[in-house]
Design a protein around this motif. Structure first.
Motif, mmCIF file in Angstrom:
data_model
loop_
_atom_site.group_PDB
_atom_site.id
_atom_site.type_symbol
_atom_site.label_atom_id
_atom_site.label_comp_id
_atom_site.label_asym_id
_atom_site.label_seq_id
_atom_site.Cartn_x
_atom_site.Cartn_y
_atom_site.Cartn_z
ATOM 1 N N LEU A 113 -4.322 -3.429 -4.632
ATOM 2 C CA LEU A 113 -4.817 -3.847 -3.325
ATOM 3 C C LEU A 113 -5.141 -5.331 -3.302
ATOM 4 N N PHE B 191 0.313 -1.483 -1.361
ATOM 5 C CA PHE B 191 -0.692 -0.795 -0.563
ATOM 6 C C PHE B 191 -0.521 0.729 -0.644
ATOM 7 N N GLN C 195 -8.232 -4.568 4.528
ATOM 8 C CA GLN C 195 -9.057 -3.543 5.164
ATOM 9 C C GLN C 195 -9.476 -2.465 4.161
ATOM 10 N N GLN C 196 -8.540 -2.004 3.349
ATOM 11 C CA GLN C 196 -8.861 -0.976 2.351
ATOM 12 C C GLN C 196 -9.896 -1.489 1.363
ATOM 13 N N LEU D 64 -13.227 -1.297 2.968
ATOM 14 C CA LEU D 64 -13.742 0.070 3.029
ATOM 15 C C LEU D 64 -14.262 0.542 1.676
ATOM 16 N N MET D 65 -13.753 -0.037 0.602
ATOM 17 C CA MET D 65 -14.196 0.331 -0.752
ATOM 18 C C MET D 65 -15.410 -0.473 -1.210
ATOM 19 N N ILE E 73 -3.182 6.713 6.513
ATOM 20 C CA ILE E 73 -2.293 6.138 5.506
ATOM 21 C C ILE E 73 -0.842 6.258 5.949
ATOM 22 N N ASN F 106 -2.989 3.591 -2.562
ATOM 23 C CA ASN F 106 -3.583 4.760 -1.920
ATOM 24 C C ASN F 106 -3.173 6.047 -2.606
ATOM 25 N N GLU G 50 -3.623 -4.577 5.743
ATOM 26 C CA GLU G 50 -4.076 -3.228 5.392
ATOM 27 C C GLU G 50 -4.774 -3.211 4.034
ATOM 28 N N ALA G 51 -4.311 -4.047 3.122
ATOM 29 C CA ALA G 51 -4.964 -4.131 1.809
ATOM 30 C C ALA G 51 -6.359 -4.742 1.937
ATOM 31 N N MET H 259 -7.849 10.790 6.890
ATOM 32 C CA MET H 259 -7.513 9.677 6.031
ATOM 33 C C MET H 259 -6.009 9.654 5.748
ATOM 34 N N ARG I 95 -7.280 -0.760 -7.182
ATOM 35 C CA ARG I 95 -7.958 -1.986 -6.741
ATOM 36 C C ARG I 95 -7.130 -3.215 -7.105
#
Length: 129
Positions: free
Chosen positions: A85, A62, A98-99, A102-103, A5, A66, A95-96, A1, A82
Motif C-alpha cells: 500500500l 492495491f 485511503q486504505q 483506514l488502517m 474492494i 487487500n 485508493e492506497a 468491505m 502495508r
C-alpha cells in the motif's frame, strides 16, 4: 468491505490504461490476475498480481494488499500488505492512500492520509480531461 474492494478494482482498471503507464508486461499481468480473481482462483490471481506489482503497477499493489489483509488466496500478511500500500501510494494511487488512512490508529495521521487520497483523486481527474 468486499463490495468496496471489487468496485475500487473496477474503477482502477477502467480509470486509466495501465499499458500506457507500466508497459505491456505489467498490464498483461494485471489483466491476468483480475481474470483469475473473477474466475474464483485467488491463488493464481495473487501470483499474477504479484508479477504486476513487481512491475510497479499501483492497481495490482492495491488489490494484492487487500488480498493479503483478507487472506484471500494467500496467507494473511499485514506487514507485506502495508508495504504494498505504501509503495502504491508513492505512485499516487488514491485508493492506497485511503486504505492506509483506514488502517491508521492515529486520527491526525489518518486525516493527513485522507487528504493525500483526495489530492491524488484530484490529479487523476485532471489527467483524464
Amino acid at each position: 468491505m468486499k463490495r468496496f474492494i471489487v468496485m475500487a478494482m473496477a474503477a482502477l482498471v477502467l480509470a486509466q490504461p495501465a499499458a500506457a503507464q507500466h508497459g505491456d508486461e505489467g498490464d498483461a499481468a494485471l489483466r491476468r490476475g483480475l481474470a483469475y480473481r473473477s474466475n474464483g482462483e485467488p491463488a493464481l490471481a495473487a501470483h499474477w498480481l504479484g508479477v504486476a506489482a513487481r512491475r510497479e503497477v499501483p492497481e495490482a499493489m492495491f488489490i494484492l494488499a487487500n488480498m493479503l489483509l483478507a487472506a484471500d488466496g494467500v496467507a494473511r500478511d499485514e506487514a507485506e500488505a502495508r508495504r504494498l500500500l505504501e509503495a502504491a501510494a508513492q505512485l499516487d494511487c488514491a485508493e492506497a492512500w485511503q486504505q492506509l488512512a483506514l488502517m491508521e490508529p492515529d486520527p491526525v495521521k489518518a486525516a493527513q492520509l485522507m487528504r493525500r487520497a483526495a489530492h491524488a483523486l484530484t490529479h487523476r481527474g485532471e489527467v483524464s480531461r
